[in-house]
Design a protein around this motif. Structure first.
Motif, PDB file in Angstrom:
ATOM      1  N   GLY A 385       0.815  -1.210   0.000  1.00 55.54           N
ATOM      2  CA  GLY A 385       0.000   0.000   0.000  1.00 55.54           C
ATOM      3  C   GLY A 385       0.844   1.253   0.000  1.00 55.54           C
ATOM      4  N   TRP A 386       1.942   1.241   0.753  1.00 56.84           N
ATOM      5  CA  TRP A 386       2.832   2.397   0.785  1.00 56.84           C
ATOM      6  C   TRP A 386       3.440   2.657  -0.592  1.00 56.84           C
ATOM      7  N   ARG A 387       3.815   1.589  -1.281  1.00 57.92           N
ATOM      8  CA  ARG A 387       4.374   1.762  -2.621  1.00 57.92           C
ATOM      9  C   ARG A 387       3.335   2.351  -3.580  1.00 57.92           C
ATOM     10  N   LEU A 388       2.087   1.896  -3.439  1.00 56.87           N
ATOM     11  CA  LEU A 388       1.016   2.449  -4.270  1.00 56.87           C
ATOM     12  C   LEU A 388       0.851   3.949  -4.010  1.00 56.87           C
ATOM     13  N   LEU A 389       0.814   4.324  -2.739  1.00 60.87           N
ATOM     14  CA  LEU A 389       0.616   5.729  -2.379  1.00 60.87           C
ATOM     15  C   LEU A 389       1.809   6.587  -2.798  1.00 60.87           C
ATOM     16  N   ALA A 390       3.014   6.061  -2.598  1.00 58.40           N
ATOM     17  CA  ALA A 390       4.206   6.833  -2.932  1.00 58.40           C
ATOM     18  C   ALA A 390       4.309   7.098  -4.432  1.00 58.40           C
ATOM     19  N   ALA A 391       3.739   6.179  -5.227  1.00 57.26           N
ATOM     20  CA  ALA A 391       3.812   6.318  -6.677  1.00 57.26           C
ATOM     21  C   ALA A 391       2.624   7.062  -7.273  1.00 57.26           C
ATOM     22  N   ASP A 392       1.636   7.401  -6.431  1.00 57.47           N
ATOM     23  CA  ASP A 392       0.406   8.032  -6.919  1.00 57.47           C
ATOM     24  C   ASP A 392       0.460   9.537  -6.657  1.00 57.47           C
ATOM     25  N   PRO A 393       0.526  10.372  -7.691  1.00 56.33           N
ATOM     26  CA  PRO A 393       0.649  11.824  -7.487  1.00 56.33           C
ATOM     27  C   PRO A 393      -0.566  12.451  -6.818  1.00 56.33           C
ATOM     28  N   ARG A 394      -1.666  11.701  -6.722  1.00 59.90           N
ATOM     29  CA  ARG A 394      -2.868  12.252  -6.081  1.00 59.90           C
ATOM     30  C   ARG A 394      -2.761  12.279  -4.560  1.00 59.90           C
ATOM     31  N   PHE A 395      -1.757  11.570  -4.008  1.00 61.91           N
ATOM     32  CA  PHE A 395      -1.715  11.406  -2.554  1.00 61.91           C
ATOM     33  C   PHE A 395      -0.342  11.731  -1.990  1.00 61.91           C
ATOM     34  N   ASP A 396      -0.371  12.185  -0.754  1.00 57.64           N
ATOM     35  CA  ASP A 396       0.835  12.434   0.024  1.00 57.64           C
ATOM     36  C   ASP A 396       0.818  11.465   1.202  1.00 57.64           C
ATOM     37  N   THR A 405      -0.058   0.288   9.242  1.00 58.11           N
ATOM     38  CA  THR A 405      -0.828   1.522   9.189  1.00 58.11           C
ATOM     39  C   THR A 405      -0.256   2.454   8.132  1.00 58.11           C
ATOM     40  N   LEU A 406      -1.147   3.100   7.389  1.00 58.93           N
ATOM     41  CA  LEU A 406      -0.759   4.069   6.372  1.00 58.93           C
ATOM     42  C   LEU A 406      -1.515   5.378   6.620  1.00 58.93           C
ATOM     43  N   VAL A 407      -0.792   6.477   6.739  1.00 58.00           N
ATOM     44  CA  VAL A 407      -1.402   7.795   6.929  1.00 58.00           C
ATOM     45  C   VAL A 407      -1.080   8.639   5.696  1.00 58.00           C
ATOM     46  N   PHE A 408      -2.108   9.210   5.092  1.00 59.84           N
ATOM     47  CA  PHE A 408      -1.951   9.888   3.809  1.00 59.84           C
ATOM     48  C   PHE A 408      -3.074  10.897   3.635  1.00 59.84           C
ATOM     49  N   ARG A 409      -2.991  11.695   2.563  1.00 65.49           N
ATOM     50  CA  ARG A 409      -4.131  12.525   2.211  1.00 65.49           C
ATOM     51  C   ARG A 409      -4.119  12.837   0.717  1.00 65.49           C
ATOM     52  N   TYR A 410      -5.298  13.160   0.254  1.00 69.01           N
ATOM     53  CA  TYR A 410      -5.480  13.507  -1.158  1.00 69.01           C
ATOM     54  C   TYR A 410      -4.961  14.920  -1.400  1.00 69.01           C
ATOM     55  N   ILE A 411      -4.204  15.077  -2.463  1.00 69.31           N
ATOM     56  CA  ILE A 411      -3.694  16.386  -2.874  1.00 69.31           C
ATOM     57  C   ILE A 411      -4.151  16.638  -4.309  1.00 69.31           C
ATOM     58  N   PRO A 412      -4.978  17.641  -4.540  1.00 72.26           N
ATOM     59  CA  PRO A 412      -5.469  17.884  -5.901  1.00 72.26           C
ATOM     60  C   PRO A 412      -4.355  18.364  -6.829  1.00 72.26           C
ATOM     61  N   ALA A 413      -4.527  18.080  -8.111  1.00 74.19           N
ATOM     62  CA  ALA A 413      -3.529  18.480  -9.104  1.00 74.19           C
ATOM     63  C   ALA A 413      -3.450  19.996  -9.215  1.00 74.19           C
ATOM     64  N   ILE A 465      -7.010  -1.856  -1.837  1.00 70.14           N
ATOM     65  CA  ILE A 465      -6.429  -0.565  -1.471  1.00 70.14           C
ATOM     66  C   ILE A 465      -6.515   0.411  -2.642  1.00 70.14           C
ATOM     67  N   ALA A 466      -6.146  -0.061  -3.828  1.00 70.38           N
ATOM     68  CA  ALA A 466      -6.190   0.792  -5.020  1.00 70.38           C
ATOM     69  C   ALA A 466      -7.610   1.270  -5.299  1.00 70.38           C
ATOM     70  N   ALA A 467      -8.572   0.368  -5.132  1.00 68.77           N
ATOM     71  CA  ALA A 467      -9.971   0.734  -5.393  1.00 68.77           C
ATOM     72  C   ALA A 467     -10.459   1.783  -4.400  1.00 68.77           C
ATOM     73  N   VAL A 468     -10.092   1.636  -3.136  1.00 73.22           N
ATOM     74  CA  VAL A 468     -10.522   2.608  -2.125  1.00 73.22           C
ATOM     75  C   VAL A 468      -9.843   3.958  -2.360  1.00 73.22           C
ATOM     76  N   LEU A 469      -8.601   3.950  -2.788  1.00 77.55           N
ATOM     77  CA  LEU A 469      -7.926   5.209  -3.113  1.00 77.55           C
ATOM     78  C   LEU A 469      -8.648   5.936  -4.251  1.00 77.55           C
ATOM     79  N   ASP A 470      -9.110   5.178  -5.238  1.00 72.48           N
ATOM     80  CA  ASP A 470      -9.873   5.796  -6.330  1.00 72.48           C
ATOM     81  C   ASP A 470     -11.177   6.396  -5.816  1.00 72.48           C
TER      82      ASP A 470
END
Length: 488
Positions: A385-396, A405-413, A465-470
């Motif tokens: 999950g961390w690798r998915l988030l780290a590679a996804d520009p939508r999230f920090d 545990t993974l702590v993150f947030r959505y960052i708009p383009a 995880i990917a589906a929930v991030l979407d």
């Protein structure tokens, strides 16, 4: 009404009733498509409020039908792979079997004459756990209701073992000089315990953490030295092995060295990270825990046990005397001389469930390696999950996980203000919960709103995880789009 009492005359009634209840739950588990229905308080509360508790249904089937309407249908189901919120685990079947047995027999673990073999089973499990930790031959402990109670009891023992604590008990001296040092991201129960133990508002000193949310030992050393210079007494250092928000594990060996140098009680809150005690591949992450004076473990977090199942363990069994009171009707002092094992002598509770049976049946059915494999799976999933988030520009994403545990947030383009980003993340979490498609948690980091995945279900996949991030991104984008429309 005697027909409802569980005894030799009603065994068949008991079998039928429990079987019907089990079948209802099994059917619900088998057909649950989402972790939550999205029901609101306003929709559900009237259903509960209109039930007249003074007019019984006199029928088990009717009562279960009613329960479907007010509870089972709209419950939050932790077994679903898209429940990703809090430290709630799916439970293993042997433990659920243990729950059924202990509830029916209804032993109370306060005294030997109410529990017999239950006392010996609990004591054997305490010995097994202290051996896994490496606390030594004089170790002991007792099962508790959860991490908050375990932390409270550990800090009670630490207070009484401190010189001011002993003086306050013997001479009525002040406790104002006592201090507890814990990381700034430690569990809130540390502060709650300080209040319950009669310490001042400033008794808990927050120790800064590093970029991985681990206690900074340089800062701890500074605070310990400052206490010495200011004439204060460090009562305990609380190290955390698995913080609630980040799953971070404090540097236990270094903290233990400092505690030894300053003569301070070391308590390790391993309520979350205790699953590593059963891990085959990641046990080394708990290195240093064996030097603790006391340890909290929550089997109902990372051992896949039903609530409640927790314990507080101590290096020196003699320190448990600080929780001991003798009542003539229950555990008179003569019983100690007669070597009658009364667990109430060690516990803050009196009447206490036989929660140890759940873990006992789990170990006897699955073995420790079986538990450890499940916990290793969720730790490995968190890395994915961390690798998915780290590679996804939508999230920090905040930190690389030490546990699950993974702590993150959505960052708009598009560039937008931090307050709008906060509101977008809050909205996304609420909208997701209302939809019932997934359940995620939230927290604050640096005063900003973040989202949190707590991964404790081995059935959850990287695809989940990917589906929930979407879904999160979709809800956040919807909020930002609508707020722009309103502004224009």
């Amino acid at each position: 009404m005697r027909s409802h009492l569980l005894n030799d005359l009603t065994a068949e009634h008991y079998r039928r009733s429990v079987t019907e209840g089990v079948e209802r739950v099994a059917a619900r588990l088998a057909t649950t498509e989402r972790p939550f229905t999205g029901v609101t308080v306003d929709a559900l509360a009237p259903r509960v409020e209109r039930i007249d508790l003074d007019r019984p249904l006199h029928d088990t089937t009717a009562a279960l039908d009613e329960l479907e309407e007010i509870y089972l249908r709209d419950a939050v189901y932790f077994h679903h792979p898209r429940y990703l919120a809090h430290l709630n685990c799916p439970v293993v079947i042997p433990a659920v079997l243990g729950e059924a047995v202990l509830s029916a027999v209804n032993s109370s673990l306060d005294t030997w004459d109410q529990s017999a073999g239950g006392t010996l089973i609990e004591r054997r499990l305490i010995d097994w756990t202290t051996a896994r930790i490496g606390l030594g031959p004089a170790a002991d402990g007792v099962f508790t209701s959860g991490g908050t109670q375990s932390n409270l009891q550990a800090l009670l023992l630490a207070r009484e073992e401190s010189k001011p604590g002993r003086a306050a008990w013997e001479e009525g001296a002040s406790l104002a000089s006592l201090r507890i040092l814990a990381s700034e991201v430690s569990h809130f129960s540390v502060k709650k315990s300080a209040k319950l133990l009669g310490l001042g508002q400033d008794a808990v000193i927050p120790v800064p953490v590093d970029q991985d949310k681990r206690m900074r030992t340089v800062a701890l050393a500074h605070e310990l030295e400052r206490c010495r210079q200011d004439g204060l007494t460090p009562m305990a250092v609380v190290a955390t092995a698995g913080t609630t928000d980040f799953g971070s594990i404090d540097p236990l060996p270094e903290i233990a060295e400092l505690c030894a140098r300053y003569g301070v009680w070391l308590h390790v809150d391993a309520a979350y990270g205790c699953g590593l005690l059963a891990s085959v591949r990641h046990r080394d992450r708990l290195a240093g825990i064996e030097r603790a004076d006391s340890v909290t473990v929550d089997y109902h977090k990372s051992f896949f046990q039903p609530v409640s199942s927790s314990a507080v363990l101590v290096r020196d069994a003699a320190t448990l005397r600080h929780a001991t009171y003798h009542a003539e009707y229950l555990n008179p002092r003569r019983m100690v001389e007669e070597r009658i094992p009364n667990q109430v002598d060690k516990s803050l509770q009196t009447t206490r469930r036989f929660d140890a049976l759940k873990l006992w049946l789990t170990l006897r059915t699955m073995g420790a390696d079986g538990i450890g494999e499940l916990f290793d799976e969720v730790c490995d999933l968190a890395r994915e999950g961390w690798r998915l988030l780290a590679a996804d520009p939508r999230f920090d994403v905040v930190v690389e996980p030490a546990l699950s545990t993974l702590v993150f947030r959505y960052i708009p383009a598009a560039v937008t203000g931090p307050d709008r980003i906060d509101r977008a993340n809050l909205y996304a979490r609420k909208a997701l919960f209302a939809s019932g498609d997934a359940v995620v948690a939230g927290t604050k980091v640096g005063g900003r709103h973040f989202l949190k995945f707590t991964l404790l279900n081995p059935e959850t996949t990287a695809a989940d995880i990917a589906a929930v991030l979407d879904l999160i991104a979709g809800h956040a984008e919807q909020y930002l789009g609508e707020s722009l429309d309103r502004a224009s």
